[in-house]
Design an enzyme around this catalytic site. Structure first.
Site, PDB file in Angstrom:
ATOM      1  CE  LYS A  88      -7.988  -1.834   4.600  1.00 45.46           C
ATOM      2  NZ  LYS A  88      -7.301  -2.946   5.257  1.00 45.46           N
ATOM      3  CE  LYS A 191       1.756   1.453   9.631  1.00 46.77           C
ATOM      4  NZ  LYS A 191       0.290   1.510   9.634  1.00 46.77           N
ATOM      5  CB  VAL A 192       4.157  -5.971   7.248  1.00 46.56           C
ATOM      6  CG1 VAL A 192       4.153  -7.492   7.309  1.00 46.56           C
ATOM      7  CG2 VAL A 192       2.854  -5.412   7.821  1.00 46.56           C
ATOM      8  N   GLY A 193       7.133  -5.556   6.352  1.00 45.61           N
ATOM      9  CA  GLY A 193       8.241  -6.216   5.686  1.00 45.61           C
ATOM     10  C   GLY A 193       9.490  -6.363   6.526  1.00 45.61           C
TER      11      GLY A 193
END
Length: 362
Positions: A88, A191-193
């Site tokens: 990361k 973004k995902v939610g």
């Protein structure tokens, strides 16, 4: 950075959060770049993980986040069945004011200097357009736009994987994978939610949302005028009466000594990384009878996508792999029950076994 010998170096070499193969501190004065690239393990293959762009309060906080995120990626990639280790990167700064083409190009050169040991992608604060810039200096870049040979936004499959993990949780707890009529709280609809909400509403689940950004909440409410309501903040969300599932989809540490005792949900299954604030929280959840779907298992859809990009992206192939998160999650619950341990510990054991076998076969 102060007290390096007692802080960062202790974390790297002596603490339980350490054990990383390589950590690179990057600085480019001309562009203002300050970044940390952490490689936790390459036992299964080149380390793969995204680049986070975030205004950390201190450099030490940035290093600690990179270390934790990289370690999480080792476990995530192992559980996803990928031939990749975990890595990361974090860029220190405000992505709104500090991000520039010059900075991203400088960052790309640092990633390229690792010669393929680390493959980067998007994360909090970085987007497809950013990866297109990074890729101009580094061929080990995924999450690029389709126009530049990439797969595009990985949040679509991340949300799909979380949805599969949620279905598996429902199957394990209630004997039926359907989420129809279930009340599900989603903290973070960025973004995902917001993609996750789409899946939930398609199955006629009742959804309660919150986000620090009012525009993100408004986008979801406009898209789903029925079946979705909003609350002021996460504190209100986790206390919502009748909540069946809580889905943390923002930053990490959502499950802590303050939140776990007041959670009303029977299941926690969300997209955020590093949801457990510290070791022991998984036991606190189990003691309260709350089923926890390990974050790095259910949110692996995105990394499945970016890994596939290295071999010529095929969305249907990736979606089929992400659908297997349902079976993987069920297997973890079964292992947890047979071993008498929380699901998070069961997932760790399975991932560690795969990494150990890879190291032994070298």
């Amino acid at each position: 950075m102060t007290d390096v010998s007692d802080g960062v170096l202790h974390t790297l070499f002596r603490s339980e959060q350490g054990g990383h193969e390589q950590v690179v501190l990057c600085q480019d004065r001309a562009s203002g770049l300050k970044a940390v690239i952490a490689l936790h393990s390459t036992a299964l293959g080149p380390a793969l993980g995204g680049t986070r762009f975030y205004p950390y309060a201190t450099e030490e906080e940035a290093v600690a986040d990179a270390l934790n995120l990289a370690r999480g990626m080792s476990y995530k990639n192992a559980m996803a069945g990928l031939d990749h280790g975990g890595g990361k990167a974090v860029i220190i700064g405000d992505p709104v004011t500090d991000k520039s083409e010059e900075l991203l190009l400088a960052y790309g050169r640092f990633v390229a200097s690792l010669g393929g040991r680390y493959v980067t992608a998007c994360d909090v604060g970085t987007y497809v357009a950013d990866m297109d810039v990074v890729a101009r200096e580094c061929r080990w870049t995924t999450g690029r736009s389709p126009e530049n040979g990439g797969a595009g936004d990985s949040s679509v499959l991340t949300a799909f994987g979380v949805y599969q993990g949620m279905r598996a949780s429902a199957q394990h707890l209630w004997g039926d994978p359907s989420l129809r009529g279930r009340r599900i709280g989603v903290a973070g609809v960025g973004k995902v939610g917001h993609h996750l909400v789409d899946h939930l509403r398609k199955e006629s689940a009742e959804v309660v949302i919150t986000d620090v950004r009012e525009d993100a909440v408004r986008r979801v409410l406009d898209r789903h005028p029925q079946g979705v309501t909003a609350v002021a903040d996460t504190e209100a969300l986790i206390r919502t009466e009748g909540l069946d599932v809580y889905a943390p989809c923002a930053l990490g540490g959502a499950l802590n000594d303050d939140s776990v005792p007041v959670l009303t949900a029977a299941v926690v299954c969300g997209a955020a990384n590093n949801q457990l604030a510290h070791p022991g929280v998984e036991k606190d959840l189990a003691d309260r009878g709350i089923l926890y779907a390990p974050d790095y298992v259910v949110n692996a859809g995105g990394v499945i996508q970016v890994a596939d990009e290295l071999h010529g992206f095929d969305f249907d192939r990736c979606r089929a792999k992400a659908a297997k998160i349902f079976d993987t999650t069920l297997a973890i619950f079964a292992r947890a029950k047979s071993d008498g341990i929380p699901p998070a510990a069961a997932a760790d054991r399975i991932a560690e076994q795969r990494m150990a076998e890879a190291r032994a076969s070298r």
